[in-house]
Write a protein that holds these residues in place. Structure first.
Motif, short mmCIF file in Angstrom:
data_model
loop_
_atom_site.label_atom_id
_atom_site.label_comp_id
_atom_site.label_asym_id
_atom_site.label_seq_id
_atom_site.Cartn_x
_atom_site.Cartn_y
_atom_site.Cartn_z
N LEU A 67 1.05 -1.07 -0.15
CA LEU A 67 0.49 -0.09 -0.58
C LEU A 67 1.02 1.24 0.00
O LEU A 67 1.10 2.16 -0.82
N SER A 68 1.85 1.37 0.48
CA SER A 68 2.79 2.50 0.55
C SER A 68 3.37 2.46 -0.40
O SER A 68 3.35 3.27 -0.40
N GLU A 69 3.87 1.10 -1.19
CA GLU A 69 4.48 1.64 -2.55
C GLU A 69 3.44 2.25 -3.67
O GLU A 69 3.80 2.85 -4.32
N GLN A 70 2.22 1.63 -3.65
CA GLN A 70 1.73 1.76 -4.27
C GLN A 70 0.94 3.79 -4.03
O GLN A 70 0.86 4.57 -4.97
N LEU A 71 0.84 4.00 -3.00
CA LEU A 71 0.18 5.33 -3.07
C LEU A 71 0.45 6.45 -1.87
O LEU A 71 0.21 7.33 -1.99
N VAL A 72 1.84 5.82 -1.50
CA VAL A 72 2.56 6.82 -0.98
C VAL A 72 4.05 7.88 -1.18
O VAL A 72 4.40 8.96 -1.73
N GLY A 73 4.82 6.08 -1.73
CA GLY A 73 5.39 6.50 -2.20
C GLY A 73 7.20 6.45 -1.51
O GLY A 73 6.80 6.98 -0.12
N SER A 74 8.19 6.73 -1.54
CA SER A 74 9.15 7.27 -0.82
C SER A 74 9.80 8.88 -1.04
O SER A 74 9.79 8.89 -2.39
N ASP A 75 9.63 9.02 0.18
CA ASP A 75 10.81 10.26 -0.13
C ASP A 75 11.73 10.34 0.54
O ASP A 75 12.37 9.87 1.87
N PRO A 76 13.04 11.17 0.31
CA PRO A 76 14.44 11.33 1.03
C PRO A 76 14.26 11.68 2.41
O PRO A 76 15.24 11.94 3.95
N VAL A 77 13.50 12.64 2.19
CA VAL A 77 13.64 13.63 3.65
C VAL A 77 12.75 12.82 4.49
O VAL A 77 12.87 13.09 6.23
#
Ligand code: SAH
Ligand code: DHB
Ligand code: MG
Length: 222
Positions: free
Chosen positions: A13-23
């Motif tokens: 779910l996080s990969e699909q809807l949230v994405g990764s964020d360097p900060v």
């Protein structure tokens, strides 16, 4: 159902809807490096807080329990220009890590981090005549949740939304005889939410990368 399944679904779910964020990734890495516990909200929960703040058009947010600033970054990023997040943290060590994380996120001018026990800082905010908050996220020590809600009501207006984390305690919340102060804090919270005419509330159980727990949402109605 097992923790492995919950982890896999949260990752999906996080990969699909949230994405990764360097900060945000760096904030968690700094928290880890400082030896702080990984008790921040999960990424999909952080985004839930963020979307909720945007949905209600929040301009002023109060957070009780900063840790490393992970949820604070999610919330502060939801604010419009001129918005403000006030976040309260008892431990100076946590506050130091959080401040660095918040600065790295470019949110230093949006976030006001107050060091001190929330039961000392909340009365100070009231005494200062702080403007009402639109959203309150309660995520510090669980034994004092009812007191945090009562103080937050003095810093609220009709329409203020309160979100309270960790209110299921792996199901222990139903154990009236529990000797766990956190469980009793949550049980007193439910009595308060049920009986205070200024509040209308619900709570849900959650599973995920943070295990089996839950959150409550209360709306200030009068
Ligand atoms: N909201 C954070 C997690 C908070 S963990 C996130 O999701 O990223 C709970 C934090 O509350 C810890 O940092 C702990 O030090 C702090 N805390 C515990 N008791 C407190 C108190 N009485 N007053 C203020 N902060 C407190
Ligand atoms: C704890 C605190 C939290 O806010 C959380 O989300 C999980 C665990 C704790 O104090 O153990
Ligand atoms: Mg929590």
């Amino acid at each position: 159902m097992s923790q492995d399944t919950w982890n896999a679904v949260d990752a999906y779910l996080s990969e699909q809807l949230v994405g990764s964020d360097p900060v945000l990734t760096a904030a968690l890495a700094a928290s880890d490096a400082a030896g702080m516990p990984a008790i921040h909200v999960a990424p999909n929960q952080g985004k839930l807080l963020h979307l909720l703040a945007r949905a209600i058009g929040a301009r002023r947010v109060l957070e009780i329990g900063t840790l490393a600033g992970y949820s604070a970054i999610w919330l502060a990023r939801a604010l419009p220009a001129g918005g403000k997040l006030v976040t309260l943290e008892a431990l100076p060590k946590h506050a130091d890590v959080a401040r660095a994380n918040i600065e790295r996120a470019g949110l230093g001018s949006v976030v006001e981090l107050r060091i001190g026990k929330a039961l000392d800082v909340l009365p100070a905010l009231v005494a200062e005549g702080a403007a009402p908050f639109d959203l309150v996220f309660i995520d510090a020590d669980k034994a004092n949740i009812p007191e945090y809600i009562t103080w937050s009501l003095k810093l609220a207006r009709v329409g203020t939304v309160m979100v309270i984390d960790n209110v299921v305690r792996e199901g222990e919340v139903v154990n009236a005889a529990s000797t766990d102060a956190s469980v009793q804090g949550v049980r007193r919270m439910n009595e308060l939410l049920a009986s205070n005419p200024r509040l209308d509330a619900t709570a849900i159980q959650t599973v995920g990368s943070k295990g089996y727990d839950g959150l409550a949402i209360a709306l200030v109605v009068s």
